[in-house]
Design a protein around this motif. Structure first.
Motif, PDB file in Angstrom:
ATOM      1  N   LEU A 131      -3.853  37.231   3.814  1.00  0.00           N
ATOM      2  CA  LEU A 131      -4.798  37.283   2.667  1.00  0.00           C
ATOM      3  C   LEU A 131      -5.331  35.856   2.473  1.00  0.00           C
ATOM      4  O   LEU A 131      -6.440  35.774   2.163  1.00  0.00           O
ATOM      5  N   LEU A 139     -13.142  37.377   0.173  1.00  0.00           N
ATOM      6  CA  LEU A 139     -11.974  38.430   0.215  1.00  0.00           C
ATOM      7  C   LEU A 139     -12.299  39.327  -0.988  1.00  0.00           C
ATOM      8  O   LEU A 139     -12.191  40.634  -0.701  1.00  0.00           O
ATOM      9  N   VAL A 161      -6.388  39.710  -4.797  1.00  0.00           N
ATOM     10  CA  VAL A 161      -6.624  38.370  -4.242  1.00  0.00           C
ATOM     11  C   VAL A 161      -5.833  37.340  -4.755  1.00  0.00           C
ATOM     12  O   VAL A 161      -5.157  36.278  -4.172  1.00  0.00           O
TER      13      VAL A 161
END
Length: 312
Positions: A131, A139, A161
């Motif tokens: 991530l 993202l 996120v």
């Protein structure tokens, strides 16, 4: 030992005394005043403003500031100040929602990762690495594209996120706390792992997590405004600072307040939150910020050498 005693025992909070800094410094007080003023204006918007944030009046389109409309009106005749207040409610509540999602997911994962270690730590760490390999807004765009447009989906996307950084913070704090005496005492008494993680360790991490959460609220305001500015967050006619900024940029020459007012609100709120967070950090951990000067270090070194010489 009874089940209730294992899970609801009073936490053994680490009580080592430490020097605390001053909280109510001038920058912190000014930031608190600004935040309280903004929050009160947003909460009391229905009382302060007589206008509706969504009702259109084309006869009053792009009116300059006057006694009836202190900041003027937008392209469809809606009062700008009213929309600024209601937009603040949307933005601030959305930012709190983002942080709430990240805390609900990130804190348990961080505690488990730091406490158990091994395969669980490795798995959670690799997911966080993946991530973190993407820019945060990119993202968020990917998640919003999958979930769909709207405030709720934007909050969920940004909450996901923000999870990796919070997981890493909680994990590092847990790694330090789990080796302390009170954790060993809790294990020897027979407390469960859930009790040790959430009742014993977590309360000793709250001060640092609070500082990070305050910063995350400021970042969430910026990111939510960016998503709304690009049309991925709040949808018309709902008022939002980012959406208002997008609407006002087309009228910068004709009516600059349409863009300047929400932009100024975002800047003031984010700066105030950053100053307030820094003040909390200095209050809770003053030794990390107030480092001694070189002159003081030289004096301390000279005194140490003098003591050693006197002993010799």
């Amino acid at each position: 030992m009874k089940f209730q005693e294992l899970f609801w025992h009073k936490p053994m909070i680490h009580t080592r005394r430490r020097q605390q800094g001053t909280l109510f410094t001038l920058p912190v007080v000014l930031s608190m005043v600004a935040l309280i003023f903004i929050i009160l204006c947003c909460l009391l918007a229905p009382i302060i403003s007589p206008y509706s944030p969504t009702e259109q009046n084309l006869d009053q389109s792009l009116v300059n500031p006057n006694a009836q409309h202190l900041l003027g009106t937008d392209k469809v005749g809606r009062d700008l100040l009213t929309r600024l207040f209601y937009g603040g409610r949307t933005t601030l509540l959305g930012a709190l929602g983002v942080v709430a999602v990240s805390v609900v997911i990130g804190v348990p994962l961080g505690l488990m990762s730091g406490y158990y270690g091994g395969k669980a730590d490795a798995l959670i760490g690799r997911i966080c690495d993946v991530l973190l390999a993407f820019p945060s807004l990119l993202l968020a765009f990917i998640f919003v594209a999958g979930f769909g447009r709207g405030l709720g989906n934007a909050i969920l996307a940004l909450g996901i996120v923000y999870v990796p950084m919070l997981v890493r913070l909680v994990r590092s704090l847990t790694l330090v706390e789990k080796n302390k005496t009170y954790v060993e005492a809790a294990k020897s008494i027979g407390f469960s792992d859930v009790n040790i993680m959430f009742v014993q360790i977590f309360p000793n991490c709250i001060s640092t997590i609070t500082v990070q959460i305050t910063l995350d609220i400021a970042y969430a305001i910026l990111d939510l405004a960016a998503l709304s500015f690009l049309g991925l967050g709040v949808q018309p006619p709902t008022a939002d600072w980012g959406a208002m900024l997008d609407e006002g940029r087309n009228f910068l020459l004709q009516s600059p307040l349409l863009a300047l007012a929400p932009g100024a609100a975002i800047v003031i709120t984010v700066v105030a939150l950053n100053i307030f967070s820094d003040g909390i950090h200095q209050y809770l951990e003053p030794l990390q910020r107030k480092l001694p000067t070189f002159q003081k270090l030289e004096k301390q070194e000279a005194k140490r050498k003098a003591k050693e010489a006197a002993k010799a």
